[in-house]
Scaffold this active site. Structure first.
Site, PDB file in Angstrom:
ATOM      1  N   LYS A 159      11.466  -7.362  13.561  1.00 50.97           N
ATOM      2  CA  LYS A 159      11.838  -5.956  13.758  1.00 50.97           C
ATOM      3  C   LYS A 159      10.616  -5.127  13.397  1.00 50.97           C
ATOM      4  CE  LYS A 159      15.961  -3.723  12.881  1.00 50.97           C
ATOM      5  NZ  LYS A 159      16.531  -3.418  14.190  1.00 50.97           N
ATOM      6  N   ILE A 160       9.664  -5.118  14.314  1.00 48.85           N
ATOM      7  CA  ILE A 160       8.412  -4.388  14.111  1.00 48.85           C
ATOM      8  C   ILE A 160       8.594  -2.975  14.670  1.00 48.85           C
ATOM      9  CG2 ILE A 160       5.980  -4.278  14.842  1.00 48.85           C
ATOM     10  CD1 ILE A 160       5.958  -7.354  14.821  1.00 48.85           C
TER      11      ILE A 160
END
Ligand code: PMP
Length: 305
Positions: A159-160
């Site tokens: 989850k960048i």
């Protein structure tokens, strides 16, 4: 608008909401390399508040950081504690919790070198992400003109922060065109995921979802697979195309924010009878019982405050 609360946990301490600010030279603000999580806390049937699947969310936060090569300057336990503290400090019984790990100011080139890694944990009240109406009657989705990330361009298991530019563009396009949500295809043309949810279809009572290869392996997705299998459903993790969605009996989305949201229409084609199907409604009903601690066999997923 996010409803303001009193305190935000930042870099190890609880500070007033107004003071949780960053400098404009914050590296993540320029280049998008940061990681985050989205967690929900529910008020459970016994009156206590419980954070749903806290361990798994914090595990994924650290995995995202590993993928992004960011060293989080706190332990998993400390971040879990921060999630609890931020709820207690704000008197929140039900909330959405957002841990965010970002790179602060220092050098300004693309390489962040040893700029400080900073951590914030924010909590706020957040109702149904796609609206109460969507939970009941289903939502309308559009296949996006934007392709979901190639795994060698942006790594989808993390989850960048920057990954979400793709989601924002897809969501904005869908909303502008009068839909509620966007479904993105992967670079091979198969269904990947929605802008912030995983996708499931039901055909002849068999449930199918995208394999966890080029998607974010959702924690809600994992819950739904387990719940469905426990109810005797066959759940297949296999790639499928957009037209398979069009001829499915039911389609639904899963996500921490969106919970279990039925889709009633995709690309102007009604799904099944154009109303949430039986299987979707059953899974949704159980999911809401699970998160509120109503079913003992799933209570180990809850961390009570
Ligand atoms: N895919 C994307 C792109 C997401 O942003 C999310 C939300 N975190 C999901 C899937 C669903 O994941 P989860 O069920 O863990 O919230």
């Amino acid at each position: 608008m996010v409803e303001k609360v009193k305190r935000i946990w930042m870099d190890g301490e609880l500070i007033p909401w107004e003071e949780a600010k960053v400098h404009v030279l914050t590296h993540t603000l320029h280049y998008g390399l940061g990681v985050f999580e989205g967690i929900r806390c529910y008020k459970c049937v016994d009156g206590r508040s419980g954070i749903f699947r806290l361990d798994e969310h914090i595990e994924r936060l650290f995995q995202s950081a590993r993928i992004a090569q960011i060293e989080i300057p706190f332990s998993k336990e400390e971040i879990k504690q921060a999630c609890k503290e931020v709820l207690l400090a704000n008197g929140l019984e039900e909330a959405y919790i957002r841990p965010l790990v970002f790179i602060g100011e220092g050098v300004m080139g693309v390489h962040p070198y040893d700029n400080p890694v900073r951590v914030a944990v924010i909590a706020w009240r957040w109702g149904a992400y796609l609206g109460e109406e969507a939970l009941k009657r289903g939502t309308r989705a559009k296949t996006s003109s934007f392709v979901r990330h190639h795994p060698n361009a942006m790594m989808t298991k993390a989850k960048i922060c920057g990954n979400y530019v793709n989601s924002v563009l897809a969501k904005r396009e869908a909303v502008k065109l009068g839909y509620d949500e966007a479904i993105l295809l992967d670079p091979d043309g198969y269904v990947a995921e929605a802008s912030g949810e995983n996708v499931f279809l039901v055909k002849d009572r068999v449930i199918k979802t995208t394999p966890p290869t080029t998607i974010l392996p959702g924690i809600t997705r994992d819950c739904v697979i387990k719940i469905a299998r426990d109810r005797g459903y066959v759940v297949i993790e296999e790639r499928f195309t957009r037209d398979e969605l069009y001829i499915a009996d039911e389609v639904f989305l899963t996500g921490t924010a969106a919970e279990v949201t039925p889709i009633r229409e995709i690309d102007d084609r009604p799904i099944g009878n154009g109303v949430p199907g039986e299987v979707t409604r059953e899974i949704q009903e159980i999911y809401f019982k699970v998160v509120r601690g109503e079913l003992p066999q799933y209570r180990h997923w809850i961390t009570y405050l």
